[in-house]
Design an enzyme around this catalytic site. Structure first.
Site, PDB file in Angstrom:
ATOM      1  N   ASP A 155      -2.488  -5.321   0.565  1.00 39.63           N
ATOM      2  CA  ASP A 155      -1.918  -6.499   1.125  1.00 39.63           C
ATOM      3  C   ASP A 155      -2.621  -6.913   2.306  1.00 39.63           C
ATOM      4  O   ASP A 155      -2.886  -8.103   2.414  1.00 39.63           O
ATOM      5  CB  ASP A 155      -0.369  -6.403   1.153  1.00 39.63           C
ATOM      6  CG  ASP A 155       0.360  -5.065   2.043  1.00 39.63           C
ATOM      7  OD1 ASP A 155      -0.714  -4.516   2.584  1.00 39.63           O
ATOM      8  OD2 ASP A 155       1.309  -5.035   1.874  1.00 39.63           O
ATOM      9  N   MET A 194       0.806  -1.236  -0.036  1.00 34.83           N
ATOM     10  CA  MET A 194       0.120   0.127   0.081  1.00 34.83           C
ATOM     11  C   MET A 194       0.930   1.110  -0.047  1.00 34.83           C
ATOM     12  O   MET A 194       1.882   1.261   0.186  1.00 34.83           O
ATOM     13  CB  MET A 194      -0.843  -0.064   1.204  1.00 34.83           C
ATOM     14  CG  MET A 194      -1.921  -1.096   1.378  1.00 34.83           C
ATOM     15  SD  MET A 194      -2.839  -1.335   2.650  1.00 34.83           S
ATOM     16  CE  MET A 194      -3.828   0.281   2.695  1.00 34.83           C
ATOM     17  N   HIS A 195       0.202   2.692  -0.241  1.00 32.02           N
ATOM     18  CA  HIS A 195       0.712   3.685   0.155  1.00 32.02           C
ATOM     19  C   HIS A 195       1.579   4.368  -1.077  1.00 32.02           C
ATOM     20  O   HIS A 195       2.260   5.350  -0.929  1.00 32.02           O
ATOM     21  CB  HIS A 195       1.448   3.993   1.502  1.00 32.02           C
ATOM     22  CG  HIS A 195       0.602   3.293   2.581  1.00 32.02           C
ATOM     23  ND1 HIS A 195      -0.668   3.491   2.813  1.00 32.02           N
ATOM     24  CD2 HIS A 195       0.978   2.352   3.562  1.00 32.02           C
ATOM     25  CE1 HIS A 195      -1.180   2.773   3.730  1.00 32.02           C
ATOM     26  NE2 HIS A 195      -0.133   2.298   4.016  1.00 32.02           N
TER      27      HIS A 195
END
Length: 477
Positions: free
Chosen positions: A232, A77-78
């Site tokens: 995830d 992520m991110h």
């Protein structure tokens, strides 16, 4: 058949399952991370596309994939992957563990609307502060941004040609109205961006597009639906069957996660608990995150010259914690402190302290960090009664006994198998392609349950209180 693609930091994993969810084949392609400066962590999106080609080709070379009808995506992520009008990456993706934008994150977090709308602290690892860094330091690139995509959604662009994301991953950007499950126009405007630069949104279990014909031909398939997918941790929850309110898992990997599914939205940014959308409709999840779990044991291994397995092999029966305390803040801490400055500590060492004592203290310190996460989640109204134990550290029965007793709830160890993000992604692909509901995301069979040792729970609680007090004393030193 159905494929799950899990884009990790170090590899892209592909897994193939049939309609009974039996694993037929799997393949991993290694990936590398570039760190050109201190605090930077980047990957080139082109490496993801090449890895996907290799993974799909490997599956097709192993099994007849002509009946593949669905693909699900999972990813770290991110990340900030920036594309121009021609869908060409403008720069390498800034990954989740890239911390260069800590000043921009602090500035955003000081603006009350970010916590109010997103339900979360703006952490340096999130997407929005990274793009703010680009705006400040690479303005010529910022001006060319046509689309901002999360890593797995950049992979989706390659697979389908579409700009699409889903709720669980979008909730980790700091531009998302988590309660409404939609982009926030006020937050985008505050960052000099517009909705037209964001991908369209679907639920993780819904179709997001079709696999490009050239890639379908690699599989020998004709009509392949690509699901929305998940970030995830949400994908791992789908793989582990953690979808009902109150169900939970504890992931004992390099970092640690205590994850709970929620049937409602329960934000509390001050607790440093992540409150995100889940990958299925009308469901949210919360996470307490610690930055060093097995990583703390690996640190002790390097310090002592003994392997992690050797350090934990002969610890005997579970016993009450000694006076030696370990605070596993080797690179700061996320939940509940949101403290990037704090560092790890060994306390109350004496002449009798040996490697076994130090190993017990490290295992206990990580358990107390998870207990902090438990308490942070409880402060929002999320009380965990039991959890699945996942991740590499769950191979240590002693550690699971420590964790169960420190947390004072049972930990269920699944039978051997893959219950991670790749399986979760494949399940989402199955839902999107067939219309199956979340009922196919069943929990795994359990090999063993580690129960709290009732006779030692008070001693562990007392040591946890000392652990918390130690942080309060040491944080300003």
């Amino acid at each position: 058949m159905f494929i799950g693609l899990d884009l990790g930091t170090s590899s892209l994993k592909a897994i193939l399952i049939d309609d009974q969810q039996r694993v037929l084949a799997e393949h991993s392609v290694p990936l590398s991370v570039e760190r050109p400066h201190d605090g930077w962590s980047e990957q080139n999106a082109a490496s993801w596309f090449k890895a996907a080609d290799a993974a799909l080709s490997a599956l097709a070379a192993t099994v007849d994939c002509s009946t593949v009808t669905g693909i699900g995506l999972s990813g770290h992520m991110h990340g900030a992957t920036l594309f121009d009008e021609a869908d060409k990456p403008l720069r390498p993706c800034m990954l989740w563990n890239d911390t260069r934008s800590h000043k921009e994150a602090a500035e955003m977090d000081a603006d009350p609307q970010f916590r109010s709308i997103t339900g979360n602290i703006v952490f340096p690892g999130f997407t929005a502060p990274k793009v703010a860094w680009v705006r400040k330091h690479e303005p010529q690139i910022f001006e060319q941004i046509a689309k901002i995509l999360l890593p797995k959604d950049a992979l989706r662009l390659y697979l389908t040609g579409g700009h699409v994301s889903e709720m669980s991953d979008a909730a980790g950007t700091a531009w998302f109205d988590t309660g409404r499950r939609d982009w926030s126009d006020p937050l985008l405007e505050a960052c000099g961006l517009g909705r037209d630069q964001m991908p369209a949104l679907v639920e993780g279990s819904a179709p997001s597009g079709k696999l490009r014909p050239a890639l379908a031909q690699v599989l020998g398939a004709k009509d392949v639906t690509v699901a929305g997918g998940a970030g995830d941790n949400a994908a791992a929850a789908i793989g582990a069957g953690v979808v009902k309110d109150g169900s939970a898992f504890l992931s004992l990997g390099t970092s640690g996660v205590l994850f709970a599914a929620n049937d409602g939205y329960r934000p509390d940014p001050a607790s440093a608990v992540h409150s995100f959308c889940h990958a299925v409709p009308d469901t949210w999840h919360q996470m307490g995150v610690i930055l060093a779990a097995t990583d703390a044991l690996e640190w002790l291994s390097r310090l002592t010259g003994k392997s992690a397995a050797a350090l934990t092999a002969d610890l005997g029966r579970l016993q009450a914690p000694s006076t030696t305390l370990f605070l596993p803040y080797l690179g700061g801490e996320r939940t509940p402190h949101n403290d990037a400055r704090i560092r790890g500590q060994f306390l109350h060492l004496d002449h009798a302290t040996d490697a076994s004592t130090a190993a017990r203290a490290v295992l206990e310190g990580v358990a107390f960090a998870f207990a902090d996460c438990r308490d942070a989640l409880a402060s929002t109204g999320t009380k965990i009664a039991e959890a699945l134990a996942l991740g590499g550290g769950s191979k240590s029965g002693y550690w699971l006994d420590v964790l169960a007793t420190a947390l004072d709830f049972p930990l269920h160890l699944p039978v051997a198998g893959d219950y991670g993000a790749a399986i979760g992604a494949a399940r989402l692909g199955m839902m999107a392609a067939t219309g199956a509901d979340v009922g196919i995301a069943t929990p795994p069979p359990i090999a063993h349950t580690h129960m709290p040792d009732a006779s030692l729970v008070p001693a562990f609680a007392e040591s946890h209180a000392r652990y918390r007090h130690a942080y309060s004393v040491l944080r300003d030193l």
